[in-house]
Design a protein around this motif. Sequence first.
Motif, PDB file in Angstrom:
ATOM      1  N   UNK A 114      34.123   7.734  -3.291  1.00  0.00           N
ATOM      2  CA  UNK A 114      34.213   8.764  -4.324  1.00  0.00           C
ATOM      3  C   UNK A 114      34.130  10.179  -3.750  1.00  0.00           C
ATOM      4  N   UNK A 115      33.627  10.320  -2.493  1.00  0.00           N
ATOM      5  CA  UNK A 115      33.614  11.623  -1.807  1.00  0.00           C
ATOM      6  C   UNK A 115      32.770  12.691  -2.503  1.00  0.00           C
ATOM      7  N   UNK A 116      31.698  12.291  -3.157  1.00  0.00           N
ATOM      8  CA  UNK A 116      30.762  13.285  -3.667  1.00  0.00           C
ATOM      9  C   UNK A 116      30.031  13.949  -2.488  1.00  0.00           C
ATOM     10  N   UNK A 117      29.650  15.196  -2.668  1.00  0.00           N
ATOM     11  CA  UNK A 117      29.023  15.930  -1.559  1.00  0.00           C
ATOM     12  C   UNK A 117      27.613  15.439  -1.281  1.00  0.00           C
ATOM     13  N   UNK A 118      26.867  15.142  -2.349  1.00  0.00           N
ATOM     14  CA  UNK A 118      25.469  14.764  -2.157  1.00  0.00           C
ATOM     15  C   UNK A 118      25.323  13.256  -2.355  1.00  0.00           C
ATOM     16  N   UNK A 119      25.670  12.508  -1.372  1.00  0.00           N
ATOM     17  CA  UNK A 119      25.462  11.050  -1.332  1.00  0.00           C
ATOM     18  C   UNK A 119      24.621  10.769  -0.099  1.00  0.00           C
ATOM     19  N   UNK A 124      25.171  10.472   5.175  1.00  0.00           N
ATOM     20  CA  UNK A 124      24.650  11.138   6.374  1.00  0.00           C
ATOM     21  C   UNK A 124      23.934  10.185   7.313  1.00  0.00           C
ATOM     22  N   UNK A 125      23.817   8.910   6.950  1.00  0.00           N
ATOM     23  CA  UNK A 125      23.155   7.954   7.835  1.00  0.00           C
ATOM     24  C   UNK A 125      24.026   7.675   9.044  1.00  0.00           C
ATOM     25  N   UNK A 126      23.343   7.537  10.161  1.00  0.00           N
ATOM     26  CA  UNK A 126      24.076   7.242  11.398  1.00  0.00           C
ATOM     27  C   UNK A 126      24.666   5.852  11.388  1.00  0.00           C
TER      28      UNK A 126
END
Length: 382
Positions: free
Chosen positions: A335-340, A344-346
């Motif tokens: 969905x490409x939401x900014x705050x997911x 950011x998990x490696x």
Amino acid sequence: MTQRHFPGSKLATRSNDDDDDEDLFEYFYDEPGSLPGTLSIDEDACPSFIVLIDYNESHANRVTNLTADACTPYLTSDSVSWLDIQGLGSEDILLGLGRIVGLHPLLLEDVVNVPQRPKVEDYSDQLLIIAQMVMPKPTEDGFWIEQVSFVLGKSYLLTFQEEPERDCFEPVRARIRGHKGKIRQAGADYLAYTLLDAIIDGFFPVLEDYGERIEALEDEVILNPNHQTLEKIYQVRRELLALRRSIWPQRSAINALIRDGSNLISSDVRIYLRDCYDHTIQVLDMVETYRELASGLMDVYLSSVSNKMNEVMKVLTIMSTVFIPITFIAGVYGMNFQYMPELTWRWGYFVCWGVMIAIAASLCFFFWRRGWFEDSRFAKHD
């Protein structure tokens, strides 16, 4: 050619052309307004010729290509005269023979205007018997069917066949030539019984062939049903129905010979006709059994096709069920939401793959435990 034949995938009636799709169960009928006793000879009928076998206990003579007038001395002799008229295409020969023998016009009409329903008619000094003879085709599936008419007199028997040199009477001719059995000591009525018995026995090889065809169709219906299988089943059912329509009235005709008292058939021959009647019942039972098997094959075919479709639907259902949660997870993270937070998990990518693989494996294990894979197409190949 006037003989009805039952070849391959087309069933034809009174036709030379295997591609003609005519009425399978056609019987002759007079045109409206025609005079009684009118002969209707098919334009494709084979020319007629007369074969005589004259015999008694001391001799047996065979004469071919007789004229109608040359038959006169044999009709009044003390020996038994068997006049076999092969082919129904020569009106002058048939009319001449009818005049010499004294055949009733309606009798000759029933003989010539084929096909007629098997029956028995008493003309006082003559007895008309109409039967249907079947013969298996030697090189392919199917059979020929032909009308044979008997005219029984006191010391003679006339047989009228549609086709020359193709019948089931050769064993009878061999018995006459070889003086085997009691045929040379008996009269014309015993000869008529012997020929009728040969016609009835001729049904058994045809039915044996259908037994083998039905057995092969059973394997095909179970293992690999397809459209050609359905056509074969339909063809067998139609041909068996034609056999039934041939043998059923012959049972009634033979029963009439036994039941009705004709002075042309002795009491001893009636006893033999009982055995012929028993054979007719056996043939009819076999025909009915095979018809039931063929009808059952149709039900099995429909069940096999339905099961095959169910297997396909089962495979598609399993695949859809496995990919639905995987598609859901892939859709959420696409969905490409900014705050997911997971973005950011490696190790988020690998964790996502692991979760999807675990879900797919869990579902497959669940379906396997429920037995969904046992009857599927993939399980059969394994």
